[in-house]
Design a protein around this motif. Structure first.
Motif, mmCIF file in Angstrom:
data_model
loop_
_atom_site.group_PDB
_atom_site.id
_atom_site.type_symbol
_atom_site.label_atom_id
_atom_site.label_comp_id
_atom_site.label_asym_id
_atom_site.label_seq_id
_atom_site.Cartn_x
_atom_site.Cartn_y
_atom_site.Cartn_z
ATOM 1 N N ALA A 72 -56.658 -24.394 -57.788
ATOM 2 C CA ALA A 72 -57.050 -23.191 -57.430
ATOM 3 C C ALA A 72 -56.179 -22.705 -56.533
ATOM 4 O O ALA A 72 -55.387 -23.446 -55.713
ATOM 5 N N VAL A 73 -55.832 -21.235 -56.776
ATOM 6 C CA VAL A 73 -55.011 -20.498 -55.766
ATOM 7 C C VAL A 73 -55.597 -20.287 -54.444
ATOM 8 O O VAL A 73 -55.143 -20.514 -53.483
ATOM 9 N N SER A 74 -56.924 -20.053 -54.267
ATOM 10 C CA SER A 74 -57.828 -20.350 -53.291
ATOM 11 C C SER A 74 -58.818 -21.209 -53.302
ATOM 12 O O SER A 74 -59.647 -21.012 -54.254
ATOM 13 N N ALA A 75 -58.983 -22.018 -52.490
ATOM 14 C CA ALA A 75 -59.904 -23.089 -52.506
ATOM 15 C C ALA A 75 -61.465 -22.965 -52.639
ATOM 16 O O ALA A 75 -61.615 -21.995 -51.786
ATOM 17 N N PRO A 76 -62.057 -23.269 -53.648
ATOM 18 C CA PRO A 76 -63.691 -22.976 -53.645
ATOM 19 C C PRO A 76 -64.386 -23.998 -52.499
ATOM 20 O O PRO A 76 -63.596 -24.957 -52.296
ATOM 21 N N ALA A 77 -65.361 -23.638 -52.290
ATOM 22 C CA ALA A 77 -66.406 -24.541 -51.668
ATOM 23 C C ALA A 77 -66.904 -25.436 -52.408
ATOM 24 O O ALA A 77 -67.157 -25.384 -53.364
ATOM 25 N N VAL A 78 -66.972 -26.747 -51.702
ATOM 26 C CA VAL A 78 -67.374 -27.934 -52.659
ATOM 27 C C VAL A 78 -68.888 -28.255 -52.111
ATOM 28 O O VAL A 78 -68.862 -28.777 -50.913
ATOM 29 N N GLY A 79 -69.823 -28.117 -52.743
ATOM 30 C CA GLY A 79 -71.065 -28.338 -52.422
ATOM 31 C C GLY A 79 -71.627 -29.623 -52.886
ATOM 32 O O GLY A 79 -71.141 -30.522 -53.370
ATOM 33 N N ALA A 80 -73.046 -29.916 -52.901
ATOM 34 C CA ALA A 80 -73.581 -31.067 -53.297
ATOM 35 C C ALA A 80 -73.323 -31.392 -54.554
ATOM 36 O O ALA A 80 -73.371 -30.167 -55.425
ATOM 37 N N CYS A 132 -70.892 -31.664 -56.109
ATOM 38 C CA CYS A 132 -69.810 -31.312 -56.465
ATOM 39 C C CYS A 132 -69.693 -29.857 -57.118
ATOM 40 O O CYS A 132 -68.962 -29.421 -57.939
ATOM 41 N N ALA A 133 -70.754 -29.076 -56.737
ATOM 42 C CA ALA A 133 -70.948 -27.603 -57.121
ATOM 43 C C ALA A 133 -69.905 -26.863 -56.223
ATOM 44 O O ALA A 133 -69.744 -26.822 -55.313
ATOM 45 N N LEU A 134 -69.221 -26.155 -57.175
ATOM 46 C CA LEU A 134 -67.933 -25.178 -56.579
ATOM 47 C C LEU A 134 -68.364 -23.659 -56.517
ATOM 48 O O LEU A 134 -69.075 -22.963 -57.564
ATOM 49 N N THR A 135 -68.296 -22.982 -55.692
ATOM 50 C CA THR A 135 -68.604 -21.675 -55.376
ATOM 51 C C THR A 135 -67.313 -21.130 -54.613
ATOM 52 O O THR A 135 -66.609 -21.594 -53.817
ATOM 53 N N GLY A 136 -67.082 -19.786 -55.115
ATOM 54 C CA GLY A 136 -66.083 -19.122 -54.412
ATOM 55 C C GLY A 136 -64.793 -19.561 -55.121
ATOM 56 O O GLY A 136 -64.670 -20.342 -56.209
ATOM 57 N N GLY A 137 -63.519 -19.207 -54.407
ATOM 58 C CA GLY A 137 -62.081 -19.594 -55.035
ATOM 59 C C GLY A 137 -61.716 -18.783 -55.838
ATOM 60 O O GLY A 137 -62.381 -17.967 -56.473
ATOM 61 N N SER A 138 -60.490 -18.737 -56.339
ATOM 62 C CA SER A 138 -59.894 -18.172 -57.502
ATOM 63 C C SER A 138 -58.750 -19.161 -58.080
ATOM 64 O O SER A 138 -58.139 -20.121 -57.462
ATOM 65 N N TRP A 139 -58.552 -18.522 -59.427
ATOM 66 C CA TRP A 139 -57.690 -19.304 -60.313
ATOM 67 C C TRP A 139 -56.700 -18.374 -60.958
ATOM 68 O O TRP A 139 -56.857 -17.313 -61.412
ATOM 69 N N TRP A 140 -55.611 -18.653 -61.549
ATOM 70 C CA TRP A 140 -54.645 -18.023 -62.096
ATOM 71 C C TRP A 140 -54.466 -18.603 -63.630
ATOM 72 O O TRP A 140 -54.071 -19.963 -63.781
ATOM 73 N N SER A 141 -54.896 -17.966 -64.437
ATOM 74 C CA SER A 141 -54.650 -18.564 -65.988
ATOM 75 C C SER A 141 -53.590 -18.408 -66.624
ATOM 76 O O SER A 141 -53.089 -16.914 -66.924
ATOM 77 N N TYR A 142 -52.505 -19.241 -66.572
ATOM 78 C CA TYR A 142 -51.163 -18.734 -66.995
ATOM 79 C C TYR A 142 -50.991 -18.556 -68.491
ATOM 80 O O TYR A 142 -50.005 -17.684 -68.859
ATOM 81 N N TYR A 143 -51.831 -18.848 -69.265
ATOM 82 C CA TYR A 143 -51.961 -18.584 -70.749
ATOM 83 C C TYR A 143 -51.834 -17.107 -71.148
ATOM 84 O O TYR A 143 -51.161 -16.641 -71.822
ATOM 85 N N ASP A 144 -52.756 -16.329 -70.129
ATOM 86 C CA ASP A 144 -52.822 -14.902 -70.504
ATOM 87 C C ASP A 144 -52.739 -14.182 -69.142
ATOM 88 O O ASP A 144 -53.243 -12.997 -69.341
#
Length: 220
Positions: free
Chosen positions: A80-88, A90-102
């Motif tokens: 993650a570029v910015s970390a997601p919140a990790v819930g019960a 391991c449910a992930l909410t928020g956050g952001s990622w960079w897909s380098y392929y495209d």
């Protein structure tokens, strides 16, 4: 012509690589020029006979069997570029990622696939058909090398499917050197072979990546 030129360049590069690189300690990491790395890959005829995706158990419980996160979730958290919140569970909410392929920013974990740098079917074709079930599971969930698993847009992952670099390369031109380096590193890490068309494409891309190196560590 390009392949012959790259092989000549490789021979020159080999002369400059310290002898210690050719006599590594067990599981020692190595960094070599990309053309040298490609030259280390065995060239063999590939076969998909008997392939079954279920022969590669994934996703397993990941590096921490007690945190409720499987390998997919752990890779998403790590990349993650910015970390997601990790819930019960391991449910992930928020956050952001960079897909380098495209070259795409993604702001929802559900929009990402975890790509096996060398797809499972391609791994089977090039050596994994002879592995034990445990080794195939280790391959399919490999977090021991950053290049092995990568979070990318579902669109780009599904476009790639099970194709090797002779058949598919990332749409972002800026991704090519990194992609070919990481493909080569993964095949070296797991002692997987390449076929002739794959070798030709790797050398071709490597000809434009003269400052690129490949770092790999043999899998346990």
């Amino acid at each position: 012509m390009i392949k012959n030129l790259l092989r000549a360049t490789t021979a020159a590069a080999l002369a400059l690589v310290p002898l210690a690189l050719f006599t590594p300690a067990a599981h020692a990491a190595e960094t070599v020029p990309i053309a040298v790395a490609v030259s280390r890959l065995a060239v063999e005829t590939e076969s998909r006979a008997g392939y079954d995706r279920d022969a590669f158990k994934h996703w397993n419980s990941g590096l921490n069997a007690t945190d409720g996160c499987n390998t997919r979730a752990e890779v998403l958290i790590a990349e993650a570029v910015s970390a997601p919140a990790v819930g019960a569970r391991c449910a992930l909410t928020g956050g952001s990622w960079w897909s380098y392929y495209d070259d795409t920013t993604v702001t929802s974990a559900s929009g990402l696939d975890i790509d096996h740098m060398v797809p499972l079917a391609e791994a089977w074709d090039s050596g994994a058909s002879g592995w034990t079930a445990a080794r195939r599971e280790a391959y399919a969930n490999d977090q021991g090398a950053q290049a092995s698993l990568v979070a990318v847009t579902a669109r780009s992952n599904r476009s790639k499917s099970d194709q090797d670099p002779a058949e598919w390369l990332p749409p972002s031109a800026d991704a090519l050197c990194r992609y070919v380096s990481e493909w080569t590193a993964t095949k070296l890490r797991w002692n997987l072979a390449i076929d002739e068309s794959e070798q030709d494409r790797l050398y071709f891309v490597a000809s434009g990546c003269t400052d690129t190196t490949v770092t790999y560590e043999p899998a346990p």
